[in-house]
Structure formats: C-alpha cells, structure tokens
Motif scaffolding. Sequence first.
Motif, PDB file in Angstrom:
ATOM      1  N   VAL A  85       0.832  -1.209   0.000  1.00  0.00           N
ATOM      2  CA  VAL A  85       0.000   0.000   0.000  1.00  0.00           C
ATOM      3  C   VAL A  85       0.863   1.254   0.000  1.00  0.00           C
ATOM      4  O   VAL A  85       0.583   2.225  -0.716  1.00  0.00           O
ATOM      5  CB  VAL A  85      -0.951   0.004   1.220  1.00  0.00           C
ATOM      6  N   GLN A  86       1.927   1.247   0.789  1.00  0.00           N
ATOM      7  CA  GLN A  86       2.831   2.396   0.849  1.00  0.00           C
ATOM      8  C   GLN A  86       3.429   2.682  -0.523  1.00  0.00           C
ATOM      9  O   GLN A  86       3.563   3.838  -0.938  1.00  0.00           O
ATOM     10  CB  GLN A  86       3.941   2.118   1.865  1.00  0.00           C
ATOM     11  N   ASP A  87       3.773   1.623  -1.244  1.00  0.00           N
ATOM     12  CA  ASP A  87       4.336   1.765  -2.585  1.00  0.00           C
ATOM     13  C   ASP A  87       3.296   2.330  -3.547  1.00  0.00           C
ATOM     14  O   ASP A  87       3.591   3.213  -4.359  1.00  0.00           O
ATOM     15  CB  ASP A  87       4.828   0.403  -3.071  1.00  0.00           C
ATOM     16  N   ALA A  88       2.072   1.830  -3.466  1.00  0.00           N
ATOM     17  CA  ALA A  88       1.004   2.308  -4.348  1.00  0.00           C
ATOM     18  C   ALA A  88       0.727   3.792  -4.121  1.00  0.00           C
ATOM     19  O   ALA A  88       0.522   4.554  -5.078  1.00  0.00           O
ATOM     20  CB  ALA A  88      -0.265   1.492  -4.122  1.00  0.00           C
ATOM     21  N   VAL A 131       3.693  11.832  -0.010  1.00  0.00           N
ATOM     22  CA  VAL A 131       4.754  11.274   0.840  1.00  0.00           C
ATOM     23  C   VAL A 131       6.116  11.342   0.157  1.00  0.00           C
ATOM     24  O   VAL A 131       7.150  11.165   0.804  1.00  0.00           O
ATOM     25  CB  VAL A 131       4.435   9.811   1.213  1.00  0.00           C
ATOM     26  N   THR A 132       6.127  11.603  -1.161  1.00  0.00           N
ATOM     27  CA  THR A 132       7.385  11.595  -1.920  1.00  0.00           C
ATOM     28  C   THR A 132       8.026  12.973  -2.028  1.00  0.00           C
ATOM     29  O   THR A 132       9.057  13.121  -2.688  1.00  0.00           O
ATOM     30  CB  THR A 132       7.155  11.058  -3.340  1.00  0.00           C
ATOM     31  N   ASN A 133       7.407  13.972  -1.435  1.00  0.00           N
ATOM     32  CA  ASN A 133       7.978  15.324  -1.451  1.00  0.00           C
ATOM     33  C   ASN A 133       8.205  15.840  -2.872  1.00  0.00           C
ATOM     34  O   ASN A 133       9.261  16.372  -3.205  1.00  0.00           O
ATOM     35  CB  ASN A 133       9.293  15.354  -0.662  1.00  0.00           C
ATOM     36  N   GLY A 134       7.196  15.652  -3.722  1.00  0.00           N
ATOM     37  CA  GLY A 134       7.255  16.212  -5.070  1.00  0.00           C
ATOM     38  C   GLY A 134       7.981  15.367  -6.098  1.00  0.00           C
ATOM     39  O   GLY A 134       8.355  15.867  -7.164  1.00  0.00           O
ATOM     40  N   SER A 135       8.164  14.091  -5.844  1.00  0.00           N
ATOM     41  CA  SER A 135       8.916  13.240  -6.777  1.00  0.00           C
ATOM     42  C   SER A 135       8.171  13.044  -8.096  1.00  0.00           C
ATOM     43  O   SER A 135       6.949  12.920  -8.125  1.00  0.00           O
ATOM     44  CB  SER A 135       9.189  11.870  -6.147  1.00  0.00           C
ATOM     45  N   THR A 162      20.009  12.095  -5.525  1.00  0.00           N
ATOM     46  CA  THR A 162      19.758  11.461  -4.230  1.00  0.00           C
ATOM     47  C   THR A 162      18.269  11.211  -4.045  1.00  0.00           C
ATOM     48  O   THR A 162      17.466  12.138  -4.193  1.00  0.00           O
ATOM     49  CB  THR A 162      20.258  12.356  -3.082  1.00  0.00           C
ATOM     50  N   PRO A 163      17.864   9.986  -3.732  1.00  0.00           N
ATOM     51  CA  PRO A 163      16.434   9.715  -3.509  1.00  0.00           C
ATOM     52  C   PRO A 163      15.931  10.428  -2.261  1.00  0.00           C
ATOM     53  O   PRO A 163      16.641  10.529  -1.261  1.00  0.00           O
ATOM     54  CB  PRO A 163      16.383   8.193  -3.348  1.00  0.00           C
ATOM     55  N   VAL A 164      14.694  10.921  -2.337  1.00  0.00           N
ATOM     56  CA  VAL A 164      14.100  11.611  -1.193  1.00  0.00           C
ATOM     57  C   VAL A 164      13.111  10.721  -0.451  1.00  0.00           C
ATOM     58  O   VAL A 164      12.621  11.080   0.620  1.00  0.00           O
ATOM     59  CB  VAL A 164      13.388  12.906  -1.643  1.00  0.00           C
ATOM     60  N   TYR A 165      12.827   9.565  -1.042  1.00  0.00           N
ATOM     61  CA  TYR A 165      11.866   8.656  -0.415  1.00  0.00           C
ATOM     62  C   TYR A 165      12.179   7.238  -0.869  1.00  0.00           C
ATOM     63  O   TYR A 165      12.624   7.021  -1.998  1.00  0.00           O
ATOM     64  CB  TYR A 165      10.437   9.039  -0.812  1.00  0.00           C
ATOM     65  N   ARG A 166      11.972   6.289   0.026  1.00  0.00           N
ATOM     66  CA  ARG A 166      12.256   4.888  -0.278  1.00  0.00           C
ATOM     67  C   ARG A 166      11.140   4.005   0.275  1.00  0.00           C
ATOM     68  O   ARG A 166      10.675   4.207   1.395  1.00  0.00           O
ATOM     69  CB  ARG A 166      13.587   4.471   0.354  1.00  0.00           C
ATOM     70  N   TYR A 189      14.438  -5.682  -2.073  1.00  0.00           N
ATOM     71  CA  TYR A 189      14.694  -4.546  -2.955  1.00  0.00           C
ATOM     72  C   TYR A 189      13.839  -3.356  -2.525  1.00  0.00           C
ATOM     73  O   TYR A 189      13.028  -3.448  -1.603  1.00  0.00           O
ATOM     74  CB  TYR A 189      14.401  -4.923  -4.406  1.00  0.00           C
ATOM     75  N   SER A 190      14.024  -2.233  -3.219  1.00  0.00           N
ATOM     76  CA  SER A 190      13.283  -1.019  -2.879  1.00  0.00           C
ATOM     77  C   SER A 190      12.897  -0.257  -4.137  1.00  0.00           C
ATOM     78  O   SER A 190      13.485  -0.448  -5.207  1.00  0.00           O
ATOM     79  CB  SER A 190      14.136  -0.095  -1.993  1.00  0.00           C
ATOM     80  N   HIS A 191      11.920   0.631  -3.988  1.00  0.00           N
ATOM     81  CA  HIS A 191      11.644   1.663  -4.973  1.00  0.00           C
ATOM     82  C   HIS A 191      12.221   2.959  -4.423  1.00  0.00           C
ATOM     83  O   HIS A 191      11.925   3.342  -3.285  1.00  0.00           O
ATOM     84  CB  HIS A 191      10.135   1.823  -5.202  1.00  0.00           C
ATOM     85  N   LEU A 192      13.059   3.624  -5.220  1.00  0.00           N
ATOM     86  CA  LEU A 192      13.666   4.889  -4.825  1.00  0.00           C
ATOM     87  C   LEU A 192      12.992   6.019  -5.598  1.00  0.00           C
ATOM     88  O   LEU A 192      12.824   5.934  -6.816  1.00  0.00           O
ATOM     89  CB  LEU A 192      15.166   4.882  -5.120  1.00  0.00           C
TER      90      LEU A 192
END
Length: 233
Positions: free
Chosen positions: A28-31, A102-106, A126-130, A137-140
């Motif tokens: 859910v966080q990723d979505a 939550v992504t600060n404008g990504s 530099t990623p601002v959210y992960r 693994y992660s989404h950056l």
Amino acid sequence: MMKAVRADHEDIDILARTLYGEAEGQNVQDAIAIACVVMNRVSYPNWPDDVSEVCLQPWQFSCWNTNDSNRARITKAKRPDKWFEVCYGIAARAVEGTLTDVTNGSTHYYATYVAKPKWAKKGNKTPVYRVKHKNGYSHLFFNDIDTKPPSTPKEALNQIRPPIGKKDAAGASLAGAGIGLSAIADTLTDVKDQIEPLAQYAAALQYLFLAVALIGIGITVWARIDDRRKGIR
C-alpha cells in the motif's frame, strides 16, 4: 495534501491499474508513492496535464509496455479483487486531492533490482523517499529530475529542433543514428567488467559515431542554408 485535478472514472480506473501493476508485492505504501509520482507529473509542465495520458506514456510505467507480463494482469483486473479495490481507492483519493504527497514532489522512481537509469546517474541524484519491499529490494523516489527523459534518440533530436523537409530529415536521421549508436558505446563502457572483450572498442566506436552525428548535423545545416537561399523558408 495534493492538488485536486479534473478526472473522470476512466482516469481513476487507469491510475488504479497503473498502481496495481507497478506497486511491488501489493504494498500500500508503494502504491501511494507511485500515485504521488503520477499526480506530480500531471502538475509538472513537461508532462501532459491529464492523468490517463501520464500513465499511458510510452516507456514510462513499464506495466503498460506491450512486452511486459504485467500488462495482461492489469487489464484483466476488476472488482471484487481486493488489491484492485485498494488501488482504486488510492487513485480516487489522488485525483480528489485528499492524498498526502509522501514523496515530497517526486516525478521519478526506479526499482533497485534493475540497472540505475541514466537520469539517476547524472549529478549524483539522491532519492528523497524509499519504499522497502519484502524481497529485499526497494523503490527509490526522486524530486530533482528537471525534465522528462527522451524516449528515443529521435525524440531527443526533435526536442532540439524538429526537422523540416526531406533534406533536413536525411540529416536528422544520420545525426539520430549517431546519437543512438553513441549511447550503445556508452553502455559498453558502463558494463565493461561484464563484457571486457567488447569494451576495449568503446572509445573507438564513440569517435566513429560522433563523426556520423556531425555529418548528419552538417547536412541539416546545409539544407537550411540552401533552402533559405532559394527562398523556401
């Protein structure tokens, strides 16, 4: 909260399917984060101001690629699939402006199990959210990518100046070929540890492809001068 946008049921449906295919492991966080990226692109001048158009742009969200195995899955998704219900709810909140960014404008993200995209390499972004996934693994997510990366070498050339006329098109084709082939040489250099026998030719190939590109640009310039002399434009 994010800004509300004009959207109909089709827009919400397409955004929901995008989240359904892009979010890893029904996270859910990723979505939510991916929905934020879509909405930030809608608000950004270098992307369409339409939710569906942003989601369906070629080579942007891979779940819509014709060769992606997720495409069949997302097109068949429907209620009462619980995960689709969750994605639809997130999509509705996003277009209504009740979702917190939550992504600060990504405007960009990528998965760490794939090679780092070139736009992430430039300037040591530099990623601002992960969002971490269960598979390790992660989404950056990134908010400092200024423009939409061209999808093809031809698009990159057209962003500089669209070719007009047959002579220009011929020059542009050669220049585009040089740009595209030069990118191949760059790739050889990037993965030289894996393909060392080929990497030794990368420098020579770059000079060759640069020459091809310069010839193409020269033809385009000559065509414009010749047309201007003839009063065509």
